[in-house]
Each structure stands twice: as C-alpha cells, then as structure tokens.
Write an enzyme that holds these catalytic residues in place. Structure first.
Site, mmCIF file in Angstrom:
data_model
loop_
_atom_site.group_PDB
_atom_site.id
_atom_site.type_symbol
_atom_site.label_atom_id
_atom_site.label_comp_id
_atom_site.label_asym_id
_atom_site.label_seq_id
_atom_site.Cartn_x
_atom_site.Cartn_y
_atom_site.Cartn_z
ATOM 1 N N SER A 23 -17.793 10.935 -18.296
ATOM 2 C CA SER A 23 -16.454 10.656 -17.752
ATOM 3 C C SER A 23 -15.588 11.913 -17.710
ATOM 4 O O SER A 23 -14.415 11.842 -17.360
ATOM 5 C CB SER A 23 -15.765 9.580 -18.594
ATOM 6 O OG SER A 23 -15.775 9.937 -19.959
ATOM 7 N N ASN A 110 -14.021 5.204 -30.087
ATOM 8 C CA ASN A 110 -13.362 3.993 -29.572
ATOM 9 C C ASN A 110 -11.873 3.971 -29.898
ATOM 10 O O ASN A 110 -11.045 3.637 -29.061
ATOM 11 C CB ASN A 110 -14.050 2.735 -30.132
ATOM 12 C CG ASN A 110 -15.497 2.653 -29.700
ATOM 13 O OD1 ASN A 110 -15.937 3.429 -28.856
ATOM 14 N ND2 ASN A 110 -16.246 1.723 -30.276
ATOM 15 N N THR A 155 17.829 -13.509 7.790
ATOM 16 C CA THR A 155 16.830 -14.360 7.143
ATOM 17 C C THR A 155 15.835 -14.659 8.248
ATOM 18 O O THR A 155 16.215 -14.745 9.428
ATOM 19 C CB THR A 155 17.425 -15.679 6.607
ATOM 20 O OG1 THR A 155 17.951 -16.426 7.708
ATOM 21 C CG2 THR A 155 18.538 -15.448 5.600
ATOM 22 N N HIS A 156 14.557 -14.770 7.894
ATOM 23 C CA HIS A 156 13.492 -14.974 8.897
ATOM 24 C C HIS A 156 13.482 -13.843 9.935
ATOM 25 O O HIS A 156 13.026 -14.047 11.060
ATOM 26 C CB HIS A 156 13.653 -16.312 9.632
ATOM 27 C CG HIS A 156 13.900 -17.478 8.730
ATOM 28 N ND1 HIS A 156 12.893 -18.283 8.263
ATOM 29 C CD2 HIS A 156 15.045 -17.956 8.179
ATOM 30 C CE1 HIS A 156 13.412 -19.229 7.476
ATOM 31 N NE2 HIS A 156 14.715 -19.039 7.404
ATOM 32 N N SER A 277 3.711 13.005 17.674
ATOM 33 C CA SER A 277 2.427 12.518 18.170
ATOM 34 C C SER A 277 1.721 13.672 18.863
ATOM 35 O O SER A 277 2.363 14.530 19.468
ATOM 36 C CB SER A 277 2.673 11.381 19.156
ATOM 37 O OG SER A 277 1.589 11.264 20.055
ATOM 38 N N LYS A 283 7.635 11.207 20.773
ATOM 39 C CA LYS A 283 7.536 10.432 19.539
ATOM 40 C C LYS A 283 8.099 11.119 18.309
ATOM 41 O O LYS A 283 7.963 12.319 18.126
ATOM 42 C CB LYS A 283 6.063 10.107 19.257
ATOM 43 C CG LYS A 283 5.492 9.128 20.232
ATOM 44 C CD LYS A 283 5.890 7.709 19.912
ATOM 45 C CE LYS A 283 4.779 7.093 19.102
ATOM 46 N NZ LYS A 283 5.122 5.737 18.717
ATOM 47 N N ASN A 285 7.844 9.711 14.467
ATOM 48 C CA ASN A 285 7.323 8.569 13.714
ATOM 49 C C ASN A 285 7.737 8.605 12.246
ATOM 50 O O ASN A 285 7.752 9.674 11.626
ATOM 51 C CB ASN A 285 5.796 8.554 13.793
ATOM 52 C CG ASN A 285 5.297 8.341 15.217
ATOM 53 O OD1 ASN A 285 5.949 7.657 15.996
ATOM 54 N ND2 ASN A 285 4.182 8.963 15.544
ATOM 55 N N GLU A 290 5.696 4.798 6.283
ATOM 56 C CA GLU A 290 4.453 4.057 6.530
ATOM 57 C C GLU A 290 3.412 4.345 5.460
ATOM 58 O O GLU A 290 2.703 3.452 4.991
ATOM 59 C CB GLU A 290 3.888 4.429 7.903
ATOM 60 C CG GLU A 290 4.720 3.882 9.053
ATOM 61 C CD GLU A 290 4.267 4.460 10.384
ATOM 62 O OE1 GLU A 290 3.097 4.283 10.760
ATOM 63 O OE2 GLU A 290 5.088 5.101 11.055
ATOM 64 N N LYS A 325 -9.851 4.302 -16.561
ATOM 65 C CA LYS A 325 -9.085 5.545 -16.362
ATOM 66 C C LYS A 325 -8.770 5.874 -14.921
ATOM 67 O O LYS A 325 -7.607 6.087 -14.572
ATOM 68 C CB LYS A 325 -9.807 6.704 -17.043
ATOM 69 C CG LYS A 325 -9.691 6.551 -18.529
ATOM 70 C CD LYS A 325 -10.450 7.521 -19.331
ATOM 71 C CE LYS A 325 -10.628 6.913 -20.701
ATOM 72 N NZ LYS A 325 -11.412 5.632 -20.683
HETATM 73 N N1 ARG Z 1 -15.500 8.009 -22.641
HETATM 74 C C1 ARG Z 1 -15.349 6.792 -23.345
HETATM 75 C C2 ARG Z 1 -14.287 5.922 -22.680
HETATM 76 O O1 ARG Z 1 -13.567 6.429 -21.918
HETATM 77 C C3 ARG Z 1 -14.935 7.069 -24.757
HETATM 78 C C4 ARG Z 1 -15.349 6.029 -25.731
HETATM 79 C C5 ARG Z 1 -16.809 5.991 -25.865
HETATM 80 N N2 ARG Z 1 -17.256 5.154 -26.924
HETATM 81 C C6 ARG Z 1 -18.502 4.726 -27.033
HETATM 82 N N3 ARG Z 1 -18.766 3.954 -28.017
HETATM 83 N N4 ARG Z 1 -19.431 5.097 -26.194
HETATM 84 O O2 ARG Z 1 -14.191 4.737 -22.900
#
Ligand code: ARG
Length: 462
Positions: A23, A110, A155-156, A277, A283, A285, A290, A325
């Site tokens: 990650s 964790n 309204t509407h 455009s 144009k 825009n 948007e 994440k």
């Molecule tokens: N990269 C992991 C996460 O974002 C960290 C925790 C990993 N824990 C594990 N027991 N593999 O959740």
C-alpha cells in the site's frame, strides 16, 4: 528483501503478491503521522521502562532525521517493505540498528494504522473547516452587497415569489454552516487515540495510553481494543460529511450554470473562471461549476465504496481495511480542490441585477401578494386565491403582467380592489412585506447577516 514478519516463512512472497499487497504507493502520505505517532510511542516505552531509555532516545532522534530526509526528498520508499509503517521501521533499523528493533514493542500495525489515519484526518478536517469558514465569509459579503437585489424565487423551477439575491445566498450560508457543524462533530469521534489496542487484544506491557494521547493531542483514548483496531466509522462519517459539502456545492453550481445561460442571464462568470469552445467562437462555458457538479459523483462513490468495504468484515482487523485509504484521500483531495475554486468563482462573478429584477417581474411572482391584498381587505384566503387565479388567466390572455392591468380591469374581478393594489404588488413590497423571521425582507435578511457575522467571528476564535 527480507520481510519484517518473515520468521515463520520458508519461501519468499511472489513478486506479484508483493505488488498486490503493498500500500506504500498511497499510504506514503501518512509518513508524518506515522513518525510522530512512533515518536510518542517510543517516548512512552522509555518512560515506562519497557525499553531502555537510551534506546528510546536513539529511536526519537532517528525518526526525526528520517522525517527531515523524507521532507527533503532524500528517501525512496520500497514496494517490498509493503506499507508506510514497515518502510519507516526498516529505515530506522537500517540507521540505528538494535534500538530500532524495539520500537514495535507493545504495538501492532493494526493499531498503528488506525492511529495514523485518525491523526491524518484530524488535520484534514481542520483544513477543510478553514476553507468552509472562508466560503461562509464570501457568502456573507456577497449577500451584504445584494440585500436590495430582487430576483425570482422558484419552486419546481417555475417562478414562484420574489426574493432578494442576498436571501438566496444566505440559504447556502445555512447549508454550509450545518456542514461545518457536521465536520466538528466528526472531529470529536476522530479525536480518539487507539494505540494500546495492539493487534486486537491489547498488550501485556504496562503502556501509558493517556501519556501517548496527551503527546499526540488526542482528547480521548479508545475504550475497547477490538473496536480500536476495527473501527472505520469515522472515515465513513467524514466521507458522508464531504459528500454533503459536495452536494451543496453541486446544487449551487447547477444554479450558477443555469443562471449563466442566455435564457436566464442572471450572472456571468469572470473570464478567469470560464473556458471557451474549440469550435464555437462565441462560447463562454461555466466549466468550473460543471466540474464541481461532476466531481460530486466521485465523492458519493467513495462513501458507498467505504460502506461496502466495511459491511461484511468480522472483528477485528481485516486486510480489506487497507482499501479505506484511497477513497477517503481522494474524497478529501476533491473537496479541498473544489472549495477554494468555488469561493473565487462566486467572488468574481458579475451579478446582473437588472436581469434578476426583470426575471422577478415576469411570471406573476406577485400573485400571492395580490391574493393577500384581498385577504387584508376582508376576503377569505381560499376565495382570494380563486379571484387572483382568474385574474392571472385573464392577464395571460391579454399578454400583460398584473401591474399592467387597469383598475377597471381589476374591478371586473372584485370591486374591493382599489388604487393601492399597485403598491401592494410591487416587487419591493412583495419582498419587504415578508419580514417574518427568516424571510427575505430587507429587515429580516439584514438581521440574518448580522447574526451570520457574529457566528463567523465566534468560529474564528475557536
Ligand atoms: N497497510 C495496512 C493497512 O493499511 C496496515 C495494517 C496491516 N496489518 C496487518 N495485520 N496486515 O491497513
């Protein structure tokens, strides 16, 4: 590269699994929180005599140098080291040896990742809070300029009753003020320190969790170790707050897009906030509005994604949770991108007050006031409604507005109508007679603006 957890394994991880599992590509943005969190943990381990004080000091210094090196762009993170937590631990151990290996005592990734993400989101909530406050300020100052600018209320998407542009702006002030209070609420539930939860069942070491919370500026500690590592409610709650902010930005953007059209022509975006455009030379825009409307979809998507990721997870930590994440980072980034550009766009747009007034005058927006006129002369409202309904039908057939009808024409429908009808149905009277608290009258909107300014002053002090 040998894994920090490699002891139990006979074979190395498949290369593809290394990539799949890692990650670091996205969680590297937690480096600062990870280092600050580890620093507090190490200090506590030293103070509690869980690791030698000298080692704690080496760790603290080593982490400070790593932080500096990362900020100076001197560190390259490794996919093989999986995530930000193990990358930093490995860097530390490579630099200070033995002592570095003691950092993870009484801790699990964790509870470490739960800590990092909470710290990160606390900072982001504060930044978004400032941006919202800025937007609220822009809305109030625009509203102050437009207390007397009359426009049609709808309204509407059908013309309904005249209001002031200030009143319309202050409606958004209220929405964004609620968004601010939702963020403040979300902050309270994010501001809870999970270290000490360990992998799931706490730890056998005499950790001082309150010390760590104090060091890191948390006002509470988590009360259950299983919950401490498996709770991502605060992430989902923030995604929901962000979705609501985007929903409000998007509704406002939608109106600005409509109002920029030739058909409405109520506003014109500054050249700096519009695009042209490639084929049609005429144009101009409203792309910024948007795009904000468009980006709302991705933030909603992240909210649904997060809810779905969490819905089937048995307690406690599961690797699925690594998938929290990217969505929350992107939701935060998107809102931080949209808020300032939206503020600048509305602060620089031209408000075509003449067209707004013209718009208010068309479409019988004063019909309710004409009925109210009859009511004030003693007619029951339901009857007045019917009389004015017939009058409107007649006026449409003559292609006239109500104020263009002669007194004789009025008398055909009710003989209690007198010359004072014209003042009673003028746009200014229609707006200014609605002086009920929360209404669009100059007096009511001025009071709303004064209250809003007081609110902003108090919020800045926080
Ligand atoms: N990269 C992991 C996460 O974002 C960290 C925790 C990993 N824990 C594990 N027991 N593999 O959740």
């Amino acid at each position: 590269m040998a894994k920090l957890w490699g002891g139990r394994f006979q074979k190395s991880t498949d290369k593809r699994v290394d990539d799949f599992n890692s990650s670091i590509r996205f969680d590297k943005r937690l480096y600062r929180q990870d280092i600050i969190g580890s620093t507090a943990h190490a200090k506590m381990l030293g103070r509690q005599g869980i690791i030698p004080q000298a080692d704690a000091e080496l760790i603290v210094d080593g982490l400070a140098q790593i932080l500096q090196d990362i900020e100076d762009g001197r560190v390259e993170f490794l996919i093989d080291a999986e995530d930000i937590h193990m990358n930093i631990e490995k860097l530390l151990t490579d630099r200070i040896g033995e002592a570095g290996k003691r950092l993870h005592t009484g801790r699990s990734r964790n509870d470490q990742v739960a800590l990092d993400i909470r710290m990160y989101l606390k900072d982001e909530i504060c930044e978004i809070r400032e941006m919202l406050l800025h937007l609220l300020g822009v809305l109030v100052s625009l509203a102050k300029d437009h207390i007397g600018t009359i426009m049609p209320g709808y309204t509407h998407l059908q013309k309904a009753q005249p209001i002031s542009f200030a009143h319309h702006l202050m409606a958004y002030f209220e929405m964004f003020r609620r968004d601010l209070s939702r963020l403040d609420d979300c902050y309270k539930r994010t501001d809870v320190m999970p270290l000490g939860s360990g992998a799931l069942a706490g730890t056998t070491y005499p950790l001082d969790r309150d010390f760590v919370a104090d060091e890191l500026g948390f006002s509470q500690i988590t009360r259950n170790s299983l919950d401490g590592v498996s709770d991502r409610d605060f992430v989902i709650e923030l995604a929901s707050c962000l979705s609501m902010i985007m929903m409000h930005l998007s509704r406002f953007s939608e109106e600005l897009i409509l109002w920029s059209s030739h058909e409405f022509s109520f506003v014109e975006m500054d050249d700096a906030y519009s695009t042209g455009s490639s084929i049609m030379p005429q144009k101009k825009n409203p792309d910024v509005a948007e795009l904000i409307r468009g980006k709302t979809g991705r933030v909603y998507g992240h909210l649904m994604g997060l809810l779905t990721t969490m819905k089937g997870l048995p307690l406690a930590y599961n690797k699925d949770m690594q998938e929290d994440k990217e969505p929350i980072f992107d939701a935060v980034d998107t809102v931080k991108l949209c808020l300032p550009v939206f503020c600048d766009m509305i602060a620089t747009m031209t408000v075509k007050t003449g067209n707004m007034l013209k718009g208010a005058k068309g479409g019988f927006t004063n019909a309710t006031d004409a009925a109210d006129y009859l009511v004030k002369k003693g007619m029951p409202f339901r009857e007045a409604h019917a009389v004015i309904g017939k009058l409107v039908f007649y006026a449409i057939s003559k292609d006239k507005s109500l104020d263009e009808l002669s007194l004789d024409e009025y008398k055909e429908f009710s003989d209690i109508i007198e010359e004072d009808i014209y003042d009673a149905i003028s746009m200014k009277t229609c707006v200014d007679d609605r002086s009920v608290k929360g209404g669009p009258a100059t007096s009511a909107v001025s009071a709303a603006i004064a209250e809003a300014e007081k609110f902003l002053k108090n919020s800045e002090k926080q």
